[in-house]
Design a protein around this motif. Structure first.
Motif, mmCIF file in Angstrom:
data_model
loop_
_atom_site.group_PDB
_atom_site.id
_atom_site.type_symbol
_atom_site.label_atom_id
_atom_site.label_comp_id
_atom_site.label_asym_id
_atom_site.label_seq_id
_atom_site.Cartn_x
_atom_site.Cartn_y
_atom_site.Cartn_z
ATOM 1 N N GLU A 741 0.834 -1.213 0.000
ATOM 2 C CA GLU A 741 0.000 0.000 0.000
ATOM 3 C C GLU A 741 0.868 1.263 0.000
ATOM 4 O O GLU A 741 0.563 2.245 -0.679
ATOM 5 C CB GLU A 741 -0.933 -0.003 1.217
ATOM 6 N N ALA A 742 1.955 1.221 0.733
ATOM 7 C CA ALA A 742 2.851 2.379 0.777
ATOM 8 C C ALA A 742 3.388 2.672 -0.624
ATOM 9 O O ALA A 742 3.494 3.825 -1.043
ATOM 10 C CB ALA A 742 4.001 2.125 1.752
ATOM 11 N N LEU A 743 3.716 1.614 -1.349
ATOM 12 C CA LEU A 743 4.208 1.771 -2.714
ATOM 13 C C LEU A 743 3.133 2.342 -3.620
ATOM 14 O O LEU A 743 3.395 3.199 -4.472
ATOM 15 C CB LEU A 743 4.645 0.408 -3.258
ATOM 16 N N TRP A 744 1.952 1.819 -3.433
ATOM 17 C CA TRP A 744 0.834 2.277 -4.265
ATOM 18 C C TRP A 744 0.644 3.780 -4.104
ATOM 19 O O TRP A 744 0.527 4.525 -5.066
ATOM 20 C CB TRP A 744 -0.440 1.516 -3.883
ATOM 21 N N LYS A 745 0.636 4.174 -2.844
ATOM 22 C CA LYS A 745 0.425 5.596 -2.551
ATOM 23 C C LYS A 745 1.594 6.427 -3.054
ATOM 24 O O LYS A 745 1.406 7.525 -3.598
ATOM 25 C CB LYS A 745 0.249 5.792 -1.045
ATOM 26 N N ALA A 746 2.786 5.935 -2.867
ATOM 27 C CA ALA A 746 3.962 6.693 -3.275
ATOM 28 C C ALA A 746 3.941 6.937 -4.781
ATOM 29 O O ALA A 746 4.344 7.992 -5.260
ATOM 30 C CB ALA A 746 5.236 5.953 -2.882
ATOM 31 N N ARG A 747 3.483 5.956 -5.516
ATOM 32 C CA ARG A 747 3.580 6.046 -6.962
ATOM 33 C C ARG A 747 2.333 6.651 -7.594
ATOM 34 O O ARG A 747 2.390 7.188 -8.688
ATOM 35 C CB ARG A 747 3.869 4.657 -7.542
#
Length: 760
Positions: A741-747
RNA sequence: GGACGAUUAGCUCAGUUGGUUAGAGCGUUACAUUGACAUUGUAAAGGCCACAGGUUCGAGUCCUGUAUCGUCCACCA
């Protein structure tokens, strides 16, 4: 270059994401985001296909242990089904854990120099309630720390008034059907805990004990030697028993024995129960202190009062009254030896029954209790398991469950403790009416028809209509309420749309160690009360062991605290370590190395995303002039278009050529295998697959190719690579929800969530 | 006594319709590296898949038996 320390600053700082994934910077915020946005809250009026798991309610009396972290399998299923587009309910709850909690609380009291006897029932109950509520909060926050996608808005506690009412109704129904009865039987009684237990709560301890051979004089001359492991109970004997065909004793049958030291006379009887090969072939019969003897004495109509009291001291002996059992044994053995009655004492392999809670040796003692007649219930349950109405995963547990059900004996549900749900049974005090037939109770097995059952507190006695009835002081065995958990949690009052939508629940996921105590009983009680199965599937997980494969225990000092692990390496690492490279239903070896390697995998994911993001920024026309010192390996052509999928593009070199097709083909097959594994409840295999694919194929192979492309000035394959990565993140999300989820949000932006998407 | 599981690399474990050269993590060895990631990469060493039979063109995988370890159940005067 910046190092990003704080998620909150992300959008303003954004230096191509932090170089490392630091779980502590993300996990808490992400969980709050999910919970507050309502991602975990199921809607009963949804038209989507339901998928429901009821969390096995952890005991609300202590911190979570690493075994609870195994519920991660439930989160895996829940998040997966969410991404599949189902209406998902994972219902949170807590168990009051009767005897366990009272035991924990009494230890508390002991530290303060007090005991349960210093309080009246009401005060003690209130104090434990406060204690439990505090622990419950802690426990629930720990479940959050693990990242569990639980629906907190529907959370339940086994002592919530609406749950208690449902439990009462079930008891009443059972009583009306004649499936609950009150009887005086021998029960396993712990003189330290001060309560009886069912046969499931008894721990067998194998020891080398002693077999005492005692000479009993026969009236009119001679004697007969009996063999016993419990010499101190002979005061309560009603007979000496031999096998009817035993030639040695044929002529003894019918004669009378004079018990040593007390001169009480008892008959010599015969019964096929006796094994002539064992001991001397002559057995003493002590109805009140041996389960088998109890039945035998009943057959022969022999009675004598108990010689051990509920406090564990001798009574009715006229010789050692008031002494503790162990002391009494020593004294009696000495006396028998002195008087020449002790023929010999042999070492003997035997089993001691111990209290599973406090390790006191249990006494079988006669007590009037409520029992459930499980015969018809278990028959039905066996059928449901045998014909796969309830499917067991892994399959090998099916046989075990059936065997467990077959061996079930009538279930003692009365507990003499304060902390629990008080039994809604009331006794008519009017002696005049004791022989009257009860109005509505059809209860053929019960000898005690002066009891009635009422869901709501009765206003008047339902038997005589006039007396000052009294409520049974006992509380239910905790498992009696737990057994009703799947329907009780859903079927409360105005909210019963939940029941309509989600019952029968889809999966019951729990440890194989409570197959007998819990799963089997849920099937029996669930079907009895709802006329359908409580769950369609049972998935069983194994026990967590230490790095050497040993069981964890406080005494060994090898206990792993899940919260410490999360604190150090993050929840994703712990979750993944419990699943990676394991076999469903098998025990899990959890080592620090394994946890670290899973943390590394999370970081690898993060850096793959970071790499894509850097290139995205560098190549995006809008952000082209950001510049980055890390990307100076080759000139990035400024005028290359960057848009849309190029998965089908075959020209060019590297990924832009056949390599891209190869990736697509490979990923298609990975996707298929992944979803197939979920269908087969092979969750570890699906995760192993993703680990292998993302790390060793996607990163080690395809990304290296992509780098070449970038060096060669052709970066238009990036979008295709991103598509595969996004899908991979979704596939890994059920296992490692935070980093994905952190990656999703970051990207894709802090306002987005991976949980808004579905598998294509 | 019954049931079930395990036995595969130095360690801990995957390997589910039998099918090229048996895998992973950690550990070991060598090399690489300011370029997404040293929480990294490349390569290497390391296995008679407990043992003995059997089925098969072919067995870690299926069948029979044995051994050792573990779990559950039953019995236990």
């Amino acid at each position: 270059m910046f190092i990003l320390q704080n998620q909150a600053n992300f959008d303003t700082v954004h230096p191509y994401m932090d170089k490392k994934f630091v779980p502590q910077d993300h996990e808490k915020q992400l969980y709050s985001f999910w919970e507050q946005a309502g991602y975990f809250n199921a809607k009963a009026d949804s038209t989507k296909e339901p998928f429901c798991i009821i969390l096995p309610p952890p005991n609300a009396n202590a911190d979570l242990h690493v075994g609870h972290a195994m519920y991660v399998y439930e989160d895996v299923m829940i998040r997966y089904q969410h991404l599949k587009g189902k209406e998902v309910l994972w219902l949170a709850g807590a168990d009051h854990a009767g005897i366990e909690t009272q035991f924990v609380y009494e230890k508390h009291l002991k530290k303060q120099g007090k005991s349960r006897f210093d309080f009246d029932r009401k005060t003690l109950f209130a104090d434990i309630w406060d204690f439990v509520m505090k622990n419950r909060d802690t426990m629930e926050n720990q479940l959050r720390t693990l990242g569990f996608a639980l629906d907190w808005s529907k959370k339940k506690f086994t002592m919530d008034p609406d749950i208690v009412k449902i439990v009462y109704k079930t008891f009443k129904h059972l009583h009306e059907e004649g499936l609950v009865y009150r009887a005086n039987k021998l029960v396993n009684y712990c003189t330290s805990c001060g309560t009886s237990f069912s046969d499931l709560e008894v721990v067998d301890l194998e020891i080398t004990g002693k077999l005492y051979h005692i000479k009993f004089p026969i009236k009119g001359g001679g004697d007969i030697t009996i063999a016993t492991t419990r010499p101190e109970t002979y005061f309560g004997d009603v007979a000496v028993m031999v096998h009817p065909k035993d030639e040695r004793y044929k002529n003894f049958i019918g004669k009378t024995v004079v018990l040593p030291l007390i001169d009480r006379e008892i008959p010599i009887i015969s019964d096929e129960y006796v094994d002539p090969e064992f001991g001397t072939g002559a057995v003493k019969v002590t109805p009140n202190h041996d389960i088998n003897d109890f039945e035998i004495a009943k057959r022969h109509n022999l009675t004598y009062p108990p010689v051990i009291g509920f406090d564990g001291t001798m009574i009715n002996t006229n010789l050692v009254d008031g002494m503790k059992v162990a002391d009494a044994r020593k004294k009696i053995v000495t006396m028998l030896e002195e008087k020449g009655y002790m023929e010999k004492i042999n070492p003997h392999e035997m089993v001691l029954k111990k209290c599973y809670r406090c390790n006191t040796t249990l006494e079988p003692l006669p007590k009037e209790q409520w029992f459930i007649n499980v015969e018809p219930l278990k028959k039905q349950a066996i059928k449901l398991v045998e014909d796969d109405t309830i499917q067991i995963h892994p399959k090998r547990f099916k046989k075990q469950l059936i065997q467990i059900l077959e061996n079930f004996i009538d279930w003692n549900i009365s507990r003499q403790i304060v902390w629990g749900i008080q039994i809604p049974a009331y006794r008519c005090q009017n002696s005049k009416f004791q022989n009257l037939k009860s109005k509505q109770i059809k209860n053929p097995k019960s000898q005690n028809n002066n009891w009635f059952v009422s869901v709501d507190p009765p206003i008047s006695c339902e038997i005589c209509g006039e007396c000052e009835f009294v409520q049974d002081e006992d509380t239910f065995d905790t498992w009696f309420s737990s057994a009703q958990w799947p329907f009780a949690t859903l079927k409360n009052g105005e909210n019963s749309t939940l029941f309509d939508k989600f019952y029968p629940t889809t999966v019951m996921e729990t440890g194989y160690d409570i197959l007998r105590a819990w799963v089997s009983r849920m099937i029996m009680m669930g079907y009895f009360e709802t006329k359908t199965v409580p769950f369609q599937h049972v998935f069983l997980h194994g026990m967590v062991r230490d790095a050497k494969g040993q069981k964890m225990s406080k005494s060994k000092g090898n206990v792993i605290n899940p919260l410490d692990v999360i604190q150090e390496h993050g929840a994703d690492a712990l979750r993944a370590a419990l699943i990676f490279g394991t076999k469903e239903g098998g025990d899990v070896v959890l080592s620090d190395d394994k946890i670290k390697s899973m943390r590394n995998f999370g970081n690898k994911l993060w850096n793959v995303g970071r790499f894509l993001e850097m290139n995205e920024i560098e190549t995006s026309p809008l952000r082209r002039n950001v510049g980055d010192p890390l990307l100076k390996g080759g000139p990035i052509p400024k005028d290359l278009p960057f848009k849309g999928s190029t998965l089908n593009r075959a020209e060019g070199s590297g990924l832009g050529g056949g390599m891209l097709k190869e990736l697509q083909k490979e990923f298609n097959s990975v996707q298929k295998e992944y979803h197939d594994n979920f269908k087969k409840f092979q969750f570890a295999k699906a995760f192993d697959l993703m680990y292998e694919f993302v790390w060793h194929r996607y990163a080690d192979y395809y990304i290296e190719q992509l780098k070449e492309d970038i060096q060669n000035g052709s970066i238009d394959t990036l979008a295709s690579m991103q598509e595969v990565f996004d899908s991979s993140l979704m596939m890994i999300h059920p296992y490692m929800p935070f980093v994905t989820e952190a990656l999703w949000k970051a990207r894709k932006g802090q306002e987005t969530s991976i949980l808004d998407h579905q598998f294509s």
